[in-house]
Design a protein around this motif. Structure first.
Motif, PDB file in Angstrom:
ATOM      1  N   GLU A 129    -129.157 -49.872-103.899  1.00 31.90           N
ATOM      2  CA  GLU A 129    -128.263 -50.428-102.884  1.00 31.90           C
ATOM      3  C   GLU A 129    -126.941 -50.864-103.520  1.00 31.90           C
ATOM      4  O   GLU A 129    -125.864 -50.583-102.991  1.00 31.90           O
ATOM      5  N   GLU A 130    -127.013 -51.529-104.655  1.00 31.42           N
ATOM      6  CA  GLU A 130    -125.780 -51.956-105.340  1.00 31.42           C
ATOM      7  C   GLU A 130    -124.925 -50.746-105.703  1.00 31.42           C
ATOM      8  O   GLU A 130    -123.705 -50.753-105.531  1.00 31.42           O
TER       9      GLU A 130
ATOM     10  N   PHE B  77    -123.473 -60.049-103.374  1.00 30.83           N
ATOM     11  CA  PHE B  77    -123.266 -59.669-104.781  1.00 30.83           C
ATOM     12  C   PHE B  77    -121.846 -59.136-104.948  1.00 30.83           C
ATOM     13  O   PHE B  77    -121.241 -58.640-103.987  1.00 30.83           O
ATOM     14  N   VAL B  78    -121.316 -59.271-106.141  1.00 32.98           N
ATOM     15  CA  VAL B  78    -119.971 -58.758-106.417  1.00 32.98           C
ATOM     16  C   VAL B  78    -120.059 -57.233-106.452  1.00 32.98           C
ATOM     17  O   VAL B  78    -120.848 -56.656-107.206  1.00 32.98           O
ATOM     18  N   SER B  79    -119.260 -56.594-105.601  1.00 39.38           N
ATOM     19  CA  SER B  79    -119.375 -55.141-105.447  1.00 39.38           C
ATOM     20  C   SER B  79    -118.194 -54.393-106.054  1.00 39.38           C
ATOM     21  O   SER B  79    -118.119 -53.176-105.946  1.00 39.38           O
ATOM     22  N   GLY B  80    -117.296 -55.131-106.681  1.00 43.69           N
ATOM     23  CA  GLY B  80    -116.187 -54.478-107.357  1.00 43.69           C
ATOM     24  C   GLY B  80    -115.279 -55.535-107.955  1.00 43.69           C
ATOM     25  O   GLY B  80    -115.176 -56.638-107.426  1.00 43.69           O
TER      26      GLY B  80
ATOM     27  N   ARG C  48    -112.137 -48.828-100.669  1.00 38.95           N
ATOM     28  CA  ARG C  48    -111.925 -50.042 -99.864  1.00 38.95           C
ATOM     29  C   ARG C  48    -110.746 -50.841-100.412  1.00 38.95           C
ATOM     30  O   ARG C  48    -109.944 -51.374 -99.662  1.00 38.95           O
ATOM     31  N   ARG C  49    -110.657 -50.934-101.737  1.00 37.84           N
ATOM     32  CA  ARG C  49    -109.568 -51.712-102.345  1.00 37.84           C
ATOM     33  C   ARG C  49    -108.209 -51.104-101.991  1.00 37.84           C
ATOM     34  O   ARG C  49    -107.274 -51.819-101.599  1.00 37.84           O
TER      35      ARG C  49
ATOM     36  N   ALA D 193    -120.049 -47.913-104.944  1.00 36.43           N
ATOM     37  CA  ALA D 193    -119.402 -46.593-104.995  1.00 36.43           C
ATOM     38  C   ALA D 193    -118.168 -46.545-104.098  1.00 36.43           C
ATOM     39  O   ALA D 193    -117.228 -45.788-104.362  1.00 36.43           O
ATOM     40  N   GLY D 194    -118.139 -47.347-103.050  1.00 35.35           N
ATOM     41  CA  GLY D 194    -116.999 -47.309-102.125  1.00 35.35           C
ATOM     42  C   GLY D 194    -115.896 -48.291-102.467  1.00 35.35           C
ATOM     43  O   GLY D 194    -114.900 -48.406-101.738  1.00 35.35           O
TER      44      GLY D 194
END
Ligand SMILES: CC(=O)SCCNC(=O)CCNC(=O)[C@H](O)C(C)(C)COP(=O)(O)OP(=O)(O)OC[C@H]1O[C@@H](n2cnc3c(N)ncnc32)[C@H](O)[C@@H]1OP(=O)(O)O
Length: 140
Positions: free
Chosen positions: A101-102, A45-48, A112-113, A107-108
């Protein structure tokens, strides 16, 4: 790894409904070996999302079809960049996490980016030092 990229690209296409290229793959962790007679399920899934880039979280789940035991075989984050065939300005849609979970994974994203962009700058410096000459160019 092809399965990971293919699955992630489906999430990206559904998210932004336009073409996109894989920009990077990071945090690829192989946690458990996948056995030949086990089923493999790849979820993503797209996480950001920022302007044109989208981070995708990918889970690779193995399943022992005899016992029903499921295990996390690998996880990774991969980033895609949306492209346009014309000069059209656009920003990809933002991500709205729904499940626990998403929410936890998303949230991170900012951290991460930031880390990824920092590493990208370091990597550019490293890559600039690499030779493009044929390996035998110096042979006499
Ligand atoms: C099977 C396969 O998929 S093989 C791999 C196929 N992929 C490719 O061939 C891609 C080749 N690379 C490219 O085309 C370019 O380097 C691109 C499109 C990824 C980036 O192009 P650039 O001109 O450097 O991008 P630019 O600096 O304008 O940044 C555009 C966005 O990409 C993001 N980005 C660029 N490079 C990376 C990277 N290595 N990792 C993560 N994000 C990146 C930037 O943060 C920016 O995000 P934003 O718009 O959300 O703020």
């Amino acid at each position: 790894m092809t399965l990971i990229d293919d699955t992630a690209s489906i999430s990206v296409s559904r998210h932004c409904r336009r073409g996109a290229v894989t920009a990077s793959l990071d945090n690829l962790n192989f946690l458990e070996p996948l056995h030949a007679n086990h089923s493999v399920c790849v979820e993503s899934f797209v996480s950001g999302a920022h302007h044109k880039s989208m981070e995708v979280f990918v889970k690779v789940i193995g399943e022992n079809l005899t016992t029903g035991e499921r295990y996390l075989a690998a996880t990774c984050f991969t980033t895609f960049v949306a492209v346009s065939s014309d000069a059209e300005e656009f920003t990809v849609p933002r991500v709205v996490p729904e499940t626990e979970e998403e929410k936890m994974v998303c949230a991170g994203y900012k951290k991460r980016r930031a880390h990824r962009l920092h590493e990208r700058d370091d990597y550019k410096e490293f890559a600039a030092e690499l030779s493009l000459e044929l390996p035998w160019a110096d042979e006499k």
